[in-house]
Design a protein around this motif. Structure first.
Motif, PDB file in Angstrom:
ATOM      1  N   GLY A 184       0.818  -1.200   0.000  1.00 57.53           N
ATOM      2  CA  GLY A 184       0.000   0.000   0.000  1.00 57.53           C
ATOM      3  C   GLY A 184       0.860   1.262   0.000  1.00 57.53           C
ATOM      4  O   GLY A 184       2.091   1.198  -0.058  1.00 57.53           O
ATOM      5  N   ILE A 185       0.196   2.415   0.092  1.00 54.78           N
ATOM      6  CA  ILE A 185       0.873   3.710   0.063  1.00 54.78           C
ATOM      7  C   ILE A 185       0.676   4.404   1.404  1.00 54.78           C
ATOM      8  O   ILE A 185      -0.427   4.394   1.973  1.00 54.78           O
ATOM      9  N   TYR A 239       0.476   7.896   3.117  1.00 54.61           N
ATOM     10  CA  TYR A 239       0.240   9.301   2.785  1.00 54.61           C
ATOM     11  C   TYR A 239       0.457  10.186   4.018  1.00 54.61           C
ATOM     12  O   TYR A 239      -0.092   9.917   5.090  1.00 54.61           O
ATOM     13  N   ALA A 299      -8.491   6.241   2.095  1.00 58.84           N
ATOM     14  CA  ALA A 299      -7.542   5.473   2.900  1.00 58.84           C
ATOM     15  C   ALA A 299      -8.247   4.337   3.636  1.00 58.84           C
ATOM     16  O   ALA A 299      -9.438   4.432   3.948  1.00 58.84           O
ATOM     17  N   ASP A 300      -7.520   3.275   3.912  1.00 58.34           N
ATOM     18  CA  ASP A 300      -8.092   2.168   4.694  1.00 58.34           C
ATOM     19  C   ASP A 300      -8.282   2.593   6.151  1.00 58.34           C
ATOM     20  O   ASP A 300      -9.255   2.209   6.792  1.00 58.34           O
ATOM     21  N   LEU A 356       0.979  -1.799   5.672  1.00 54.31           N
ATOM     22  CA  LEU A 356       1.362  -1.298   4.351  1.00 54.31           C
ATOM     23  C   LEU A 356       1.835  -2.452   3.464  1.00 54.31           C
ATOM     24  O   LEU A 356       1.480  -2.534   2.286  1.00 54.31           O
ATOM     25  N   GLN A 374      -2.529  -2.223   2.485  1.00 54.75           N
ATOM     26  CA  GLN A 374      -3.426  -1.170   2.953  1.00 54.75           C
ATOM     27  C   GLN A 374      -2.836   0.210   2.673  1.00 54.75           C
ATOM     28  O   GLN A 374      -1.626   0.427   2.804  1.00 54.75           O
ATOM     29  N   ASN A 375      -3.698   1.141   2.273  1.00 52.55           N
ATOM     30  CA  ASN A 375      -3.305   2.533   2.098  1.00 52.55           C
ATOM     31  C   ASN A 375      -3.620   3.277   3.391  1.00 52.55           C
ATOM     32  O   ASN A 375      -4.755   3.225   3.886  1.00 52.55           O
TER      33      ASN A 375
END
Length: 244
Positions: free
Chosen positions: A3-4, A6, A29-30, A72, A76-77
């Motif tokens: 994931g990313i 942020y 976002a998650d 991540l 998951q973001n």
């Protein structure tokens, strides 16, 4: 696929300073990491964002970081916000960014609100080269840090809290000199935003006559030519913004 992570700036005052992109990222976002779920809850409710909130602050970031890294890696973001401003700038975030970078995970920091940039711009002091020092050490190393900053040939930017401002201004006078030009900004992007400019002696007199509230940004002209310039008259800018 990982994931990313942020880093999402949030308003330092006026809620309208939130960007469209920041709202979109938070909605997608998650889950969202935040310093205080109550403070962040007000912001998220205002923008109709309904996502799980998890605490991530100075007291638990060491323990919480590894779990975030695992999430991540599992795709998951995750968005990190703080109570105000850009995460990692005098706020939690560095340890998480470091850990994610070491794992070669994708990290994106959105541009957005931070307190020191507006204060630097409106100070009227040289800003082509500056040093952002954040908060000074509370006790140990404070004088050493001021001595180091006074040796820098550039504009210095500091954060300070209201209950320490008088002491800090006196110390700036001691280490930087009586005629040092300085700008003090407070309540940035709020209804009672205010900036004072003048010599350090003038700012000391101002701070003694008024109870200052809100986070304060100090901009100090420590460039080589500053003491040769004629001191400017103490001036005031006040801005009336919509308070959050």
């Amino acid at each position: 696929m990982s994931g990313i992570l942020y880093f999402v700036p949030t308003p330092v005052g006026n809620l309208e300073d939130m960007t469209f992109r920041a709202i979109k990222v938070l909605k997608e976002a998650d889950y969202i990491l935040c310093e205080d779920t109550r403070t962040s809850g007000v912001l998220l409710k205002h923008y109709e964002i309904s996502k799980p909130l998890k605490a991530y602050h100075l007291h638990n970031e060491h323990q919480a970081t590894q779990k975030v890294i695992e999430d991540l890696k599992n795709g998951q973001n995750i968005a990190l916000i703080t109570d105000a401003g850009t995460p990692g700038i005098s706020d939690p975030g560095y340890l998480l960014a470091k850990a994610a970078a070491e794992e070669n995970l994708e990290i994106l920091c959105l541009p957005g609100a931070t307190a020191f940039v507006p204060a630097l711009v409106v100070s009227g002091l040289p800003n082509n080269e500056f040093l952002f020092a954040g908060f000074l050490p509370q006790k140990k190393g404070r004088q050493t840090k001021l001595q180091q900053l006074a040796a820098e040939n550039k504009t210095i930017v500091l954060y300070e809290s209201p209950h320490k401002i008088n002491t800090t201004l006196e110390q700036i006078k001691e280490f930087f000199g009586d005629h040092t030009q300085i700008s003090l900004s407070r309540e940035i992007s709020k209804k009672f935003e205010e900036t004072k400019r003048g010599t350090i002696s003038e700012l000391i007199e101002f701070s003694k006559t008024k109870t200052l509230k809100g986070e304060i940004v100090l901009v100090i002209n420590n460039t080589a030519h500053q003491n040769t310039e004629k001191p400017t008259r103490l001036s005031t800018n006040k801005y009336k913004n919509t308070e959050n």
